[in-house]
Design an enzyme around this catalytic site. Structure first.
Site, PDB file in Angstrom:
ATOM      1  N   ASP A  79      -4.624  -4.781   5.832  1.00  0.00           N
ATOM      2  CA  ASP A  79      -5.136  -5.548   4.704  1.00  0.00           C
ATOM      3  C   ASP A  79      -4.160  -6.647   4.284  1.00  0.00           C
ATOM      4  OD1 ASP A  79      -6.888  -6.194   2.562  1.00  0.00           O
ATOM      5  OD2 ASP A  79      -5.689  -5.001   1.188  1.00  0.00           O
TER       6      ASP A  79
ATOM      7  N   MET B 292      -0.184   1.077   4.987  1.00  0.00           N
ATOM      8  CA  MET B 292      -0.950   1.349   6.193  1.00  0.00           C
ATOM      9  C   MET B 292      -2.045   0.308   6.377  1.00  0.00           C
ATOM     10  SD  MET B 292      -3.316   4.592   5.064  1.00  0.00           S
ATOM     11  CE  MET B 292      -4.391   4.543   3.629  1.00  0.00           C
TER      12      MET B 292
ATOM     13  N   SER C 124       0.855  -1.187   0.000  1.00  0.00           N
ATOM     14  CA  SER C 124       0.000   0.000   0.000  1.00  0.00           C
ATOM     15  C   SER C 124       0.891   1.238   0.000  1.00  0.00           C
ATOM     16  CB  SER C 124      -0.953  -0.031   1.197  1.00  0.00           C
ATOM     17  OG  SER C 124      -1.846   1.067   1.168  1.00  0.00           O
ATOM     18  N   THR C 125       0.769   2.109   0.995  1.00  0.00           N
ATOM     19  CA  THR C 125       1.521   3.360   1.015  1.00  0.00           C
ATOM     20  C   THR C 125       3.025   3.103   0.930  1.00  0.00           C
ATOM     21  OG1 THR C 125      -0.194   4.197   2.484  1.00  0.00           O
ATOM     22  CG2 THR C 125       1.775   5.548   2.225  1.00  0.00           C
TER      23      THR C 125
ATOM     24  N   HIS D  79      -2.522  -1.074  -3.429  1.00  0.00           N
ATOM     25  CA  HIS D  79      -3.666  -0.181  -3.289  1.00  0.00           C
ATOM     26  C   HIS D  79      -3.487   1.024  -4.205  1.00  0.00           C
ATOM     27  CE1 HIS D  79      -4.344  -1.779   1.083  1.00  0.00           C
ATOM     28  NE2 HIS D  79      -4.778  -2.614   0.163  1.00  0.00           N
TER      29      HIS D  79
END
Length: 363
Positions: free
Chosen positions: A297, A294, A175-176, A201
């Protein structure tokens, strides 16, 4: 607790006003300044010492990317890009992430006022994450004609891997901070590497550019996953923005399943969806990798992969932009090895080189 101080940099007076209002509605943050261009922003940053900057890409007097490049070399700090949802905007956003921006928000081309208000929750979430992100100083700009900061596709050639089972599939979740982390994992992979499936993401409109950018840098072929296509060695498949991506099996073939179903863990695509399918379909023929991001997930699904026989790698805290998803994967007991980002590709290749070929998962 001190509020998160934010400086907004955007040439649109409307966007500056909207972002200022959205930020100031939050109990834990405050907009300490709004600048119409980077030259004004530069002085504002010196005066207010913000925790996070939101930065537009296209601005007068100095391009947002040029400003970001200078900022990350001279005074690195968390930056959230505000990008237009166009192909050109996507390319600029990926370059911004490469330069060190923590994350981005895609603003609509029309209906800006209503669009930003709808994105308000996403915007402030990303500012909160950025405030605690690990940012690194960008190295000095290379001389003209030199290789890019993070290298290129044609580094010193790597010795070919011994033949490995084409049943093996590498599964990556991020993600991030993940766009650059994924690149660092993929670039060392030889052209004959096992298939790689990836959920990062990312909203619609950005994954095509992301895949194309990686494809231009890597020896393997990188593309967006397409529903029903075979998953083949020497290829990496990225979940299309706004769609879930999972693996299925038809006879001896692994297939990509791309679905527009409900978000999972508030995400679409979701790492949980990909990793659960890997646990069910691949079992011991999977290698799992959890990278920076973050939230949680995919963490529990990665444990399911481990229980099904997968061997899993998790990025360590020091090399993560955000140590959320990796931390949760470790807490779930999903990790076999916790490694710095720079060591993950080598560890995977060494394991593949020593693994027996021809292992098949009975289903």
């Amino acid at each position: 607790m001190a509020k998160i101080k934010v400086v907004v940099v955007d040439d649109s007076a409307l966007v500056r006003s909207l972002l200022t209002e959205i930020i100031n509605r939050q109990a834990d943050m405050t907009c300490v300044g709004a600048a119409a261009d980077p030259l004004v922003a530069r002085e504002m940053i010196r005066e207010t010492n913000p925790d996070v900057i939101t930065l537009d890409v296209e601005m007068p007097r100095m391009d947002g990317l040029e400003f970001l490049s200078r900022l990350m070399r001279l005074r690195p700090m968390p930056v959230v890009m505000v990008s237009t949802l166009t192909e050109q905007g996507a390319e600029a956003t990926l370059r911004a992430l490469e330069l060190g921006a923590v994350d981005f928000v895609a603003k609509p081309r029309i209906g800006v006022s209503s669009g930003l208000q709808e994105l308000a929750g996403d915007i402030v979430d990303k500012i909160r994450v950025a405030a605690s992100a690990h940012v690194k100083r960008l190295p000095a700009a290379p001389a003209a004609g030199a290789a890019p900061v993070n290298g290129g596709a044609h580094e010193a050639p790597r010795a070919a891997l011994p033949r490995v089972s084409t049943e093996k599939i590498i599964c990556i979740g991020a993600s991030t901070g993940g766009t650059e982390a994924i690149r660092e994992v993929l670039m060392p992979m030889p052209a004959d590497a096992p298939a790689i499936v990836i959920t990062q993401h990312m909203p619609p409109g950005f994954t095509t550019s992301f895949a194309n950018r990686l494809n231009s840098l890597c020896r393997i072929r990188v593309q967006e996953a397409q529903h029903g296509q075979r998953i083949l060695p020497g290829h990496a498949y990225i979940a299309p923005g706004g769609h879930h991506f999972r693996i299925d099996r038809s006879g001896s073939n692994y297939l990509a399943v791309v679905e527009d179903t409900e978000p999972v863990n508030r995400h679409r695509p979701s790492v949980e969806v990909l990793f659960k399918s890997a646990a069910r379909v691949l079992g011991p023929n999977a290698l799992g990798i959890m990278l920076t991001g973050m939230g949680a997930d995919g963490a529990q699904a990665m444990r399911e992969m481990k229980d099904a026989g997968s061997y899993n790698y998790v990025q360590d805290e020091a090399s993560c932009v955000v140590f959320g998803m990796p931390r949760m994967a470790i807490q779930c007991g999903a990790a076999h090895e916790v490694l710095p980002l720079s060591q993950i590709a080598t560890a995977v290749l060494n394991r593949l080189a020593s693994a027996p070929a021809g292992v098949r998962h009975r289903i």
